[in-house]
Scaffold this active site. Structure first.
Site, PDB file in Angstrom:
ATOM      1  N   ASP A 118      -4.403  31.986 -38.680  1.00 12.97           N
ATOM      2  CA  ASP A 118      -5.625  32.691 -38.273  1.00 12.97           C
ATOM      3  C   ASP A 118      -6.772  32.554 -39.269  1.00 12.97           C
ATOM      4  O   ASP A 118      -7.911  32.854 -38.946  1.00 12.97           O
ATOM      5  CB  ASP A 118      -5.343  34.181 -38.037  1.00 12.97           C
ATOM      6  CG  ASP A 118      -4.832  34.890 -39.284  1.00 12.97           C
ATOM      7  OD1 ASP A 118      -4.583  34.205 -40.297  1.00 12.97           O
ATOM      8  OD2 ASP A 118      -4.674  36.125 -39.249  1.00 12.97           O
ATOM      9  N   GLU A 170       0.095   5.350  -5.971  1.00 14.31           N
ATOM     10  CA  GLU A 170      -1.275   5.511  -6.420  1.00 14.31           C
ATOM     11  C   GLU A 170      -1.640   6.967  -6.709  1.00 14.31           C
ATOM     12  O   GLU A 170      -2.575   7.246  -7.451  1.00 14.31           O
ATOM     13  CB  GLU A 170      -2.252   4.940  -5.370  1.00 14.31           C
ATOM     14  CG  GLU A 170      -2.452   5.781  -4.122  1.00 14.31           C
ATOM     15  CD  GLU A 170      -1.306   5.649  -3.121  1.00 14.31           C
ATOM     16  OE1 GLU A 170      -1.331   6.326  -2.097  1.00 14.31           O
ATOM     17  OE2 GLU A 170      -0.386   4.858  -3.381  1.00 14.31           O
ATOM     18  N   ASP A 180       3.556  33.878 -38.648  1.00 14.07           N
ATOM     19  CA  ASP A 180       3.466  35.066 -39.490  1.00 14.07           C
ATOM     20  C   ASP A 180       4.048  36.212 -38.674  1.00 14.07           C
ATOM     21  O   ASP A 180       4.291  36.079 -37.471  1.00 14.07           O
ATOM     22  CB  ASP A 180       2.003  35.338 -39.851  1.00 14.07           C
ATOM     23  CG  ASP A 180       1.871  36.288 -41.045  1.00 14.07           C
ATOM     24  OD1 ASP A 180       2.887  36.888 -41.440  1.00 14.07           O
ATOM     25  OD2 ASP A 180       0.755  36.424 -41.560  1.00 14.07           O
ATOM     26  N   ILE A 226       3.288   1.484  -3.627  1.00 16.77           N
ATOM     27  CA  ILE A 226       2.665   1.678  -4.937  1.00 16.77           C
ATOM     28  C   ILE A 226       2.271   3.157  -5.095  1.00 16.77           C
ATOM     29  O   ILE A 226       1.542   3.698  -4.271  1.00 16.77           O
ATOM     30  CB  ILE A 226       1.428   0.774  -5.098  1.00 16.77           C
ATOM     31  CG1 ILE A 226       1.852  -0.700  -5.119  1.00 16.77           C
ATOM     32  CG2 ILE A 226       0.681   1.114  -6.392  1.00 16.77           C
ATOM     33  CD1 ILE A 226       0.704  -1.671  -5.099  1.00 16.77           C
ATOM     34  N   ASP A 238      -5.916  28.120 -43.103  1.00 20.71           N
ATOM     35  CA  ASP A 238      -4.789  27.683 -42.266  1.00 20.71           C
ATOM     36  C   ASP A 238      -5.127  26.431 -41.464  1.00 20.71           C
ATOM     37  O   ASP A 238      -4.243  25.796 -40.895  1.00 20.71           O
ATOM     38  CB  ASP A 238      -4.389  28.803 -41.282  1.00 20.71           C
ATOM     39  CG  ASP A 238      -3.745  29.981 -41.995  1.00 20.71           C
ATOM     40  OD1 ASP A 238      -3.123  29.766 -43.046  1.00 20.71           O
ATOM     41  OD2 ASP A 238      -3.861  31.115 -41.494  1.00 20.71           O
ATOM     42  N   VAL A 265       0.836  -1.206   0.000  1.00 24.97           N
ATOM     43  CA  VAL A 265       0.000   0.000   0.000  1.00 24.97           C
ATOM     44  C   VAL A 265       0.868   1.252   0.000  1.00 24.97           C
ATOM     45  O   VAL A 265       0.606   2.226  -0.715  1.00 24.97           O
ATOM     46  CB  VAL A 265      -0.939  -0.005   1.223  1.00 24.97           C
ATOM     47  CG1 VAL A 265      -1.643   1.343   1.362  1.00 24.97           C
ATOM     48  CG2 VAL A 265      -1.956  -1.115   1.089  1.00 24.97           C
ATOM     49  N   ASN A 307       2.988   6.486   4.930  1.00 27.60           N
ATOM     50  CA  ASN A 307       2.338   6.700   3.643  1.00 27.60           C
ATOM     51  C   ASN A 307       1.423   7.921   3.670  1.00 27.60           C
ATOM     52  O   ASN A 307       1.367   8.704   2.722  1.00 27.60           O
ATOM     53  CB  ASN A 307       1.550   5.449   3.263  1.00 27.60           C
ATOM     54  CG  ASN A 307       0.772   5.619   1.964  1.00 27.60           C
ATOM     55  OD1 ASN A 307      -0.437   5.710   1.968  1.00 27.60           O
ATOM     56  ND2 ASN A 307       1.481   5.674   0.846  1.00 27.60           N
ATOM     57  N   GLU A 363      12.048   1.781   2.138  1.00 27.89           N
ATOM     58  CA  GLU A 363      11.365   0.877   3.075  1.00 27.89           C
ATOM     59  C   GLU A 363      11.512  -0.571   2.628  1.00 27.89           C
ATOM     60  O   GLU A 363      11.754  -1.473   3.445  1.00 27.89           O
ATOM     61  CB  GLU A 363       9.884   1.255   3.168  1.00 27.89           C
ATOM     62  CG  GLU A 363       9.623   2.630   3.757  1.00 27.89           C
ATOM     63  CD  GLU A 363       8.159   3.026   3.652  1.00 27.89           C
ATOM     64  OE1 GLU A 363       7.332   2.131   3.397  1.00 27.89           O
ATOM     65  OE2 GLU A 363       7.848   4.222   3.798  1.00 27.89           O
TER      66      GLU A 363
END
Length: 889
Positions: A630, A285, A327, A283, A634, A280, A723, A698
């Site tokens: 524009d 998450e 441009d 990971i 285009d 837990v 955690n 860990e």
């Protein structure tokens, strides 16, 4: 209300909607808006917050947590089970908060995209928000416009509408006011109607609004128009895959820990619970929600810089841009065009001198100059919304060039409205970048009509046979023409934009299929030069792009000399070998163009088709291209570019095709958006490193302890608390990092480069070793020194929590040391760390938490021992960062 608008007469339509061809008065429009509401479709129903909350449980991590709860209760570890439920709820809440925040931000950004409408009110043309349209409004449609509401066509010219948004058919439908469909005609057969949400592909029209909002045809099927859920970007998909790979690796180590524990005859219940807690904790998450927040925050920062990101994917691609195709008008220049010179066969006048002559009521010798401005006023799409007010308060709408010509004419006493009343416009050709000219066919008198033309000198001169000399027609000789062209070249070398104008008279009985047929043997009147001041920050912005390894190229419809003058002024390569014009591009094969684009920095006299070829050629050279456009033509180039950029003043079609809209039309905004794109990717790497690297320590500590036959260095509840401290507030706070220093001094990132590149991987591995060894050795030392495994666990628990909190500051920058003055400048991170530290103190000293976590109170000496270990880790991590990142930079 009447629904068969297509089958009744136009007179009856106006009667039913209570309007007239000249449009509504503002007072009546306001009353109708208050009575009937705004011209909007109801937004798609947002995902409910309850569904969003429960969707957080739909992930592999949550399945592991729920399994851990069941196993804990089964093994009668009730306190652990309750604590896991708390962790589950907090992780779910964090994920919900992040995703809800991202969704709210995206919703706000989508509302920023506004469609404007050109409407007749109080007898004048005005530009208003399409949401303010009401039934009875008379609206003018142009090529590239999005139809703002359902309406009956009053008059039209060469009108073609793409109705794919309504019917699903992608072919453009020809429309006109003369057709008379049957009462039961299908939508596709109603060729005298236009419908909300469709696109004007060609031509122009004047329509009267018959239905707005939910009353429109598209409003009836609004349930089918709910926007699809925002798809995950390629980067989010990569992260999801990387997270799964990381989770698989972690679970493999967890399985190894369980096996080692089994063979060393440890308590299976304890090993299993510890293994589940490690899974837990390790990971990552929070990674995918954090990345969504980073991308969304990046969009908001870009918006503050006047750039509206329309697609989430653009935020991750911006940082990889290697070439910007732009441009010059409006982006590199101010877009505040002014007529500076009027050049005819007799003389050249500056606009200031011209005005002074007119003030003296002396037009002798400047008839051709007056005629040139008359042509420029009539062959013009710009308009003044409030001509009755004072000059300083005028609101002028239209393209920058048209606005400049209109104002020049008005300053000379030539008002467009008066001219159109005197010379009614019978037909016209609006300016398009492909044709490079515009024309107006006007009634001159009872016997004659007159064609006025205005456009690119080479296009106009190519059809001219005569020269106007102050009202007299003279044969246009090559000597006269070359003399004029030399003067034109002199003007373009100064960076001025030059237009030619001419005319030709025809009997009223003249027949033609297309107005362009009448351009033969016209009379050249002269040239109008327009200046557009360079933006003060243009040169600086170009220098920034150079340092950032980004090449800027100018793609313009103007003369090469004009573009060259601008390029030279802003510091771009402007030698002859760096310039390519449209005719030269036509003569090149795709392979030859692919080689040319490697060094060409100016493309002049180009058409939309050329832009498409240039973008493709650059991409064939593995460039990541940002294309600025524009116009309606285009759109193909904007779509094919890696990043399509539309000017805020551009057409609706260009904005629809673009990924980024420049609300201020400024090139600097592009540079700032790219900078934010790089910051976004750096932040993603920081969050990834924070969530993954420190967790692995860990695992290392547990593997080492199990292999050496030592007791568990941490209990399941302690692992879960770590955690909470790590993956809570600091994780969210890191998404707000805004490290821009030096980010534009680096080369563009390869778009294929993974999040976990070699340098980041090496550093994360060094962090894994440093913190893992430190934790394991500290546990050995504390257990040996105090002879109490509970005390040792408590101290290692505090050590691991402080590791996580200090590591958050280490990942704030990969380029700078943690030992610096502004290390606490991110107030969100500092606040998050302080709050997490208070949680840690509660875990150590509050009796209920001591019981839950099996911790013991620590004295000052024990705190000092832990702080020394933490400080050593911070120093070693900083040294490893210097060796991997800083020295390399």
């Amino acid at each position: 209300m009447q629904k068969n608008w297509h089958s009744i007469t136009l007179t009856k339509v106006f009667s039913l909607v209570g309007s007239q061809p000249g449009g509504l008065f503002s007072e009546r429009a306001v009353l109708r808006l208050n009575e009937n509401g705004r011209n909007v479709l109801p937004p798609a129903r947002p995902r409910s917050k309850i569904k969003l909350f429960f969707s957080q449980f739909n992930s592999p991590l949550m399945y592991i947590l729920l399994i851990a709860v069941v196993i804990s209760f089964f093994l009668k570890h009730s306190s652990d089970a309750i604590f896991i439920i708390v962790v589950l709820f907090i992780n779910t809440s964090v994920g919900f908060y992040q995703e809800n925040k991202a969704n709210n931000s995206l919703a706000v950004l989508k509302k920023m995209v506004k469609i404007k409408a050109r409407v007749l009110r109080d007898g004048n043309e005005k530009e208003i928000d399409s949401e303010d349209l009401v039934v009875g409004d008379v609206v003018i449609l142009k090529t590239g416009d999005k139809v703002p509401a359902d309406g009956r066509i009053v008059e039209s010219k060469n009108l073609k509408i793409n109705e794919a948004a309504l019917t699903g058919e992608f072919g453009a439908v020809k429309k006109n006011s003369a057709s008379k469909p049957a009462g039961d005609a299908s939508l596709a057969e109603r060729t005298n109607m236009v419908f909300m949400g469709t696109i004007v592909e060609d031509g122009e029209a004047k329509i009267v609004i018959t239905d707005t909002g939910l009353g429109t045809e598209i409003g009836k099927i609004v349930s089918l128009l709910k926007e699809t859920k925002e798809r995950k970007t390629p980067l989010q998909k990569k992260i999801l895959t990387l997270s799964k790979q990381t989770a698989f690796f972690i679970l493999t180590i967890i399985f190894a820990i369980i096996l080692i524990g089994f063979f060393t005859e440890k308590s299976f219940d304890d090993i299993l619970m510890a293994a589940l807690a490690l899974a837990v904790s390790a990971i990552p998450e929070g990674l995918l929600p954090a990345i969504t927040v980073i991308l969304t925050l990046g969009m908001r920062r870009i918006l503050k810089q006047k750039g509206l990101v329309r697609k989430l994917i653009a935020t991750e691609t911006l940082g990889s841009v290697t070439v910007i195709c732009t441009d010059k008008t409006g982006t590199l220049t101010e877009g505040r065009m002014q007529v500076s010179n009027v050049l005819t066969s007799t003389r050249e006048l500056l606009s200031s001198n011209f005005k002074a002559i007119l003030d003296k009521n002396d037009s002798n010798g400047i008839e051709s100059h007056i005629l040139a401005l008359k042509i420029a006023s009539l062959v013009n799409e710009a308009f003044v919304e409030n001509p009755d007010q004072e000059l300083e308060k005028w609101v002028v709408r239209g393209r920058p060039t048209d606005r400049a010509l209109l104002l020049a004419g008005m300053q000379a006493g030539l008002h467009k409205k008066d001219l159109e009343a005197r010379y009614p416009v019978l037909d016209r050709i609006n300016f398009e970048s492909g044709a490079k000219y515009a024309a107006a066919y006007c009634k001159l008198n009872d016997k004659k009509n007159i064609l006025y033309v205005l456009g690119a000198p080479e296009v106009i001169i190519g059809r001219c046979a005569y020269l106007d000399v102050d009202g007299k027609k003279k044969k246009l000789t090559s000597v006269e023409l070359n003399k004029l062209l030399r003067k034109v070249d002199a003007l373009t070398e100064k960076g001025l934009r030059v237009l030619a104008c001419g005319y030709k008279e025809y009997p009223c009985s003249t027949k033609y299929k297309n107005l362009s047929e009448l351009r033969e043997k016209t009379i050249l009147v002269g040239f109008i030069a327009i200046k557009d001041p360079l933006r003060a920050d243009a040169r600086e912005s170009i220098e920034v792009t150079k340092k950032a390894g980004i090449r800027t190229v100018i793609i313009t419809g103007d003369y090469g000399l004009t573009a060259r003058a601008i390029a030279s002024e802003i510091g771009l390569e402007s030698e002859k070998g760096n310039i390519l014009d449209g005719k030269e591009i036509d003569g090149l094969s795709d392979d030859d163009l692919k080689e040319k684009v490697k060094f060409v920095s100016i493309y002049a006299r180009v058409s939309p088709g050329h832009k498409l070829r240039i973008v493709r050629a650059l991409q064939d050279n593995d460039e990541v291209v940002a294309m600025v456009g524009d116009g309606v033509n285009d759109a193909p180039a904007l779509k094919i570019a890696d990043i399509g950029i539309s000017l805020g003043s551009g057409t609706d079609v260009a904005k629809e095709a673009a990924d980024l809209v420049l609300l201020d039309d400024n090139f600097k905004t592009i540079v700032k958006a790219i900078e934010q794109g790089r910051v976004i990717f750096a932040n993603i790497r920081k969050v990834f490193a924070y969530l993954v690297a420190d967790d692995f320590s860990e695992l290392f500590m547990f593997l080492a302890a199990m292999a050496c036959g030592l007791p568990l260095p941490l209990l399941p509840a302690q692992i879960l608390w770590i955690n909470l401290v790590e993956d809570g507030l600091p994780d969210i706070a890191l998404t707000t990092e805004q490290e821009t220093e030096g980010v534009m001094d680096e080369k563009p990132r390869d778009p294929e480069e993974p999040i976990l590149n070699k340098d980041l991987g090496r550093w994360m591995f060094s962090v894994f070793i440093i913190t893992g060894f430190a934790a394991f050795l500290s546990f050995l030392f504390f257990w040996d020194f105090f002879g109490d495994v509970a005390k040792a666990r408590s101290m290692v628990f505090v050590l691991m929590c402080l590791d996580s909190l200090t590591f958050a500051f280490s990942v704030r920058s990969f380029k700078r040391s943690v030992f610096r003055k502004d290390i606490f400048s991110n107030r969100y991170l500092t606040g998050g760390v302080i709050f997490s530290f208070l949680l840690l103190l509660g875990a150590v000293y509050l009796p209920p938490l001591q019981k839950l976590l099996a911790t013991q109170s620590l004295n000052l000496t024990e705190w000092l021992m832990i702080l020394v270990a933490v400080l050593l880790e911070v120093i070693l991590i900083s040294i490893s960062k210097k060796l991997v990142f800083i020295r390399k930079n």
